[in-house]
Design a protein around this motif. Structure first.
Motif, PDB file in Angstrom:
ATOM      1  N   PHE A  40       0.655  -1.082  -0.063  1.00  0.00           N
ATOM      2  CA  PHE A  40       0.096  -0.104   0.121  1.00  0.00           C
ATOM      3  C   PHE A  40       1.032   1.205   0.146  1.00  0.00           C
ATOM      4  O   PHE A  40       0.735   2.274  -0.703  1.00  0.00           O
ATOM      5  N   ILE A  41       1.825   1.180   0.835  1.00  0.00           N
ATOM      6  CA  ILE A  41       2.855   2.545   0.956  1.00  0.00           C
ATOM      7  C   ILE A  41       3.415   2.817  -0.463  1.00  0.00           C
ATOM      8  O   ILE A  41       3.527   3.919  -1.014  1.00  0.00           O
ATOM      9  N   VAL A  42       4.108   1.496  -0.993  1.00  0.00           N
ATOM     10  CA  VAL A  42       4.618   1.724  -2.304  1.00  0.00           C
ATOM     11  C   VAL A  42       3.681   2.169  -3.478  1.00  0.00           C
ATOM     12  O   VAL A  42       4.181   3.014  -4.303  1.00  0.00           O
ATOM     13  N   THR A  43       2.505   1.834  -3.441  1.00  0.00           N
ATOM     14  CA  THR A  43       1.690   2.183  -4.314  1.00  0.00           C
ATOM     15  C   THR A  43       1.452   3.529  -4.145  1.00  0.00           C
ATOM     16  O   THR A  43       1.365   4.341  -5.186  1.00  0.00           O
ATOM     17  N   SER A  44       1.032   3.976  -2.974  1.00  0.00           N
ATOM     18  CA  SER A  44       0.901   5.433  -2.727  1.00  0.00           C
ATOM     19  C   SER A  44       2.055   6.160  -3.301  1.00  0.00           C
ATOM     20  O   SER A  44       1.494   7.288  -3.820  1.00  0.00           O
ATOM     21  N   ILE A  45       3.152   5.893  -2.834  1.00  0.00           N
ATOM     22  CA  ILE A  45       4.247   6.810  -3.357  1.00  0.00           C
ATOM     23  C   ILE A  45       4.394   6.866  -4.895  1.00  0.00           C
ATOM     24  O   ILE A  45       4.713   7.776  -5.510  1.00  0.00           O
ATOM     25  N   LEU A  46       4.188   5.627  -5.500  1.00  0.00           N
ATOM     26  CA  LEU A  46       4.354   5.392  -6.943  1.00  0.00           C
ATOM     27  C   LEU A  46       3.037   6.632  -7.620  1.00  0.00           C
ATOM     28  O   LEU A  46       3.454   7.350  -8.611  1.00  0.00           O
ATOM     29  N   MET A  47       1.954   6.417  -6.891  1.00  0.00           N
ATOM     30  CA  MET A  47       0.862   7.415  -7.556  1.00  0.00           C
ATOM     31  C   MET A  47       1.199   8.705  -7.449  1.00  0.00           C
ATOM     32  O   MET A  47       0.895   9.745  -8.204  1.00  0.00           O
ATOM     33  N   LEU A  48       1.952   9.200  -6.060  1.00  0.00           N
ATOM     34  CA  LEU A  48       2.180  10.631  -6.239  1.00  0.00           C
ATOM     35  C   LEU A  48       3.269  10.776  -7.079  1.00  0.00           C
ATOM     36  O   LEU A  48       3.152  11.918  -7.750  1.00  0.00           O
ATOM     37  N   PHE A  49       4.158  10.073  -7.480  1.00  0.00           N
ATOM     38  CA  PHE A  49       5.349  10.367  -8.410  1.00  0.00           C
ATOM     39  C   PHE A  49       4.786  10.618  -9.592  1.00  0.00           C
ATOM     40  O   PHE A  49       5.018  11.405 -10.387  1.00  0.00           O
ATOM     41  N   ILE A  50       3.807   9.927 -10.222  1.00  0.00           N
ATOM     42  CA  ILE A  50       2.944   9.821 -11.230  1.00  0.00           C
ATOM     43  C   ILE A  50       2.345  11.108 -11.627  1.00  0.00           C
ATOM     44  O   ILE A  50       2.298  11.658 -12.376  1.00  0.00           O
ATOM     45  N   SER A  51       1.588  11.502 -10.538  1.00  0.00           N
ATOM     46  CA  SER A  51       0.993  12.499 -10.631  1.00  0.00           C
ATOM     47  C   SER A  51       1.828  13.795 -10.701  1.00  0.00           C
ATOM     48  O   SER A  51       1.487  14.888 -11.404  1.00  0.00           O
ATOM     49  N   ILE A  52       2.933  13.799  -9.840  1.00  0.00           N
ATOM     50  CA  ILE A  52       3.835  14.992 -10.037  1.00  0.00           C
ATOM     51  C   ILE A  52       4.531  14.866 -11.596  1.00  0.00           C
ATOM     52  O   ILE A  52       4.833  16.094 -11.902  1.00  0.00           O
ATOM     53  N   SER A  53       4.678  13.755 -11.998  1.00  0.00           N
ATOM     54  CA  SER A  53       5.426  13.558 -13.299  1.00  0.00           C
ATOM     55  C   SER A  53       4.508  14.384 -14.291  1.00  0.00           C
ATOM     56  O   SER A  53       4.912  14.573 -15.365  1.00  0.00           O
ATOM     57  N   ALA A  54       3.289  14.257 -14.069  1.00  0.00           N
ATOM     58  CA  ALA A  54       2.161  14.628 -15.235  1.00  0.00           C
ATOM     59  C   ALA A  54       2.507  16.012 -15.797  1.00  0.00           C
ATOM     60  O   ALA A  54       1.960  16.333 -16.746  1.00  0.00           O
ATOM     61  N   VAL A  55       3.212  16.807 -15.026  1.00  0.00           N
ATOM     62  CA  VAL A  55       3.206  18.066 -15.261  1.00  0.00           C
ATOM     63  C   VAL A  55       4.738  18.188 -16.175  1.00  0.00           C
ATOM     64  O   VAL A  55       5.134  19.254 -16.596  1.00  0.00           O
ATOM     65  N   GLN A  56       5.540  17.248 -16.300  1.00  0.00           N
ATOM     66  CA  GLN A  56       6.676  17.242 -16.817  1.00  0.00           C
ATOM     67  C   GLN A  56       6.518  17.148 -18.446  1.00  0.00           C
ATOM     68  O   GLN A  56       5.190  16.643 -19.078  1.00  0.00           O
ATOM     69  N   ALA A  57       7.560  17.587 -19.167  1.00  0.00           N
ATOM     70  CA  ALA A  57       7.433  17.478 -20.619  1.00  0.00           C
ATOM     71  C   ALA A  57       8.786  17.360 -20.984  1.00  0.00           C
ATOM     72  O   ALA A  57       9.839  17.589 -20.362  1.00  0.00           O
ATOM     73  N   MET A  58       9.119  17.170 -22.313  1.00  0.00           N
ATOM     74  CA  MET A  58      10.103  16.798 -22.925  1.00  0.00           C
ATOM     75  C   MET A  58      10.300  17.438 -24.194  1.00  0.00           C
ATOM     76  O   MET A  58       9.409  17.626 -25.133  1.00  0.00           O
ATOM     77  N   SER A  59      11.289  18.153 -24.507  1.00  0.00           N
ATOM     78  CA  SER A  59      11.542  18.791 -26.007  1.00  0.00           C
ATOM     79  C   SER A  59      12.563  18.000 -26.677  1.00  0.00           C
ATOM     80  O   SER A  59      13.410  17.645 -26.260  1.00  0.00           O
ATOM     81  N   LEU A  60      12.133  17.963 -28.070  1.00  0.00           N
ATOM     82  CA  LEU A  60      13.014  17.198 -29.040  1.00  0.00           C
ATOM     83  C   LEU A  60      13.259  18.340 -30.298  1.00  0.00           C
ATOM     84  O   LEU A  60      12.279  19.142 -30.568  1.00  0.00           O
ATOM     85  N   PRO A  61      14.362  18.368 -30.797  1.00  0.00           N
ATOM     86  CA  PRO A  61      14.801  19.235 -31.858  1.00  0.00           C
ATOM     87  C   PRO A  61      13.934  19.004 -33.114  1.00  0.00           C
ATOM     88  O   PRO A  61      13.730  17.589 -33.486  1.00  0.00           O
ATOM     89  N   ILE A  62      13.596  19.653 -33.934  1.00  0.00           N
ATOM     90  CA  ILE A  62      12.642  19.507 -35.245  1.00  0.00           C
ATOM     91  C   ILE A  62      13.627  20.235 -36.652  1.00  0.00           C
ATOM     92  O   ILE A  62      14.241  21.382 -36.264  1.00  0.00           O
ATOM     93  N   ARG A  63      13.892  19.654 -37.643  1.00  0.00           N
ATOM     94  CA  ARG A  63      14.376  20.026 -38.533  1.00  0.00           C
ATOM     95  C   ARG A  63      13.644  19.810 -39.858  1.00  0.00           C
ATOM     96  O   ARG A  63      13.433  18.595 -39.930  1.00  0.00           O
ATOM     97  N   GLY A  64      13.490  20.726 -40.788  1.00  0.00           N
ATOM     98  CA  GLY A  64      12.854  20.469 -42.206  1.00  0.00           C
ATOM     99  C   GLY A  64      13.148  21.024 -43.064  1.00  0.00           C
ATOM    100  O   GLY A  64      13.688  22.182 -43.038  1.00  0.00           O
ATOM    101  N   ALA A  65      12.477  20.827 -44.401  1.00  0.00           N
ATOM    102  CA  ALA A  65      12.558  21.755 -45.423  1.00  0.00           C
ATOM    103  C   ALA A  65      11.268  21.769 -46.174  1.00  0.00           C
ATOM    104  O   ALA A  65      10.374  20.683 -46.354  1.00  0.00           O
ATOM    105  N   VAL A  66      10.933  22.964 -47.076  1.00  0.00           N
ATOM    106  CA  VAL A  66       9.846  23.191 -47.807  1.00  0.00           C
ATOM    107  C   VAL A  66      10.370  22.543 -49.208  1.00  0.00           C
ATOM    108  O   VAL A  66      11.342  22.815 -49.684  1.00  0.00           O
ATOM    109  N   LYS A  67       9.422  21.487 -49.735  1.00  0.00           N
ATOM    110  CA  LYS A  67       9.714  20.740 -50.763  1.00  0.00           C
ATOM    111  C   LYS A  67       9.704  21.979 -52.134  1.00  0.00           C
ATOM    112  O   LYS A  67       8.826  22.939 -52.073  1.00  0.00           O
TER     113      LYS A  67
END
Length: 149
Positions: A40-67
């Protein structure tokens, strides 16, 4: 009667064992109670971690060209854990573009982009982890892009 910390733990485990047996009509041992409580304690801690992580984001580079053009673009795609994201791009002509996108499945998504010169466009992409590719159309021109390194 035993005294000290050990005796307190022993008496409590016996008490909880009897309580469990009476409430649930199940003969249960103290290690099971500890395991259940620990789970129960481990599950509660994991749920809290997942809730906090929900506000996280990841950025990736993009590059491209117009044909059929010399115009290129670079920028970033920021992906949130809910599957939505946004783009910030700059073209080789110095024009800023912004857009939004959403994943339609684990590996495919689509979105819209708008540039400050008034051009509007749509695009679709496929990903495989931290990289991917896509194509779209802005105004009357087609473009291709790569996500990631």
């Amino acid at each position: 009667m035993p005294t000290g910390v050990f005796s307190t733990i022993l008496l409590r485990s016996i008490f909880f064992r009897m309580l469990f047996k009476r409430l649930f009509k199940v003969n249960i041992c103290a290690p099971y109670l500890f395991k259940t409580f620990f789970s129960f304690i481990v599950t509660s801690i994991l749920m809290l971690f997942i809730s906090i992580s929900a506000v996280q984001a990841m950025s990736l580079p993009i590059r491209g060209a117009v044909k059929n053009s010399t115009e290129t673009f670079t920028g970033t795609a920021t992906v949130h854990l809910n599957g939505e994201g946004n783009l910030k791009l700059a073209t080789s002509k110095g024009i800023a573009c912004m857009g939004n996108f959403a994943f339609e499945s684990w590996s495919k998504g689509s979105g819209k982009v708008q540039c400050e010169d008034g051009r509007l466009g749509t695009f679709a992409f496929v990903t495989g982890g931290f990289s991917g590719s896509g194509s779209g159309k802005i105004a009357d021109e087609s473009f291709d892009f790569i996500i990631g390194k």
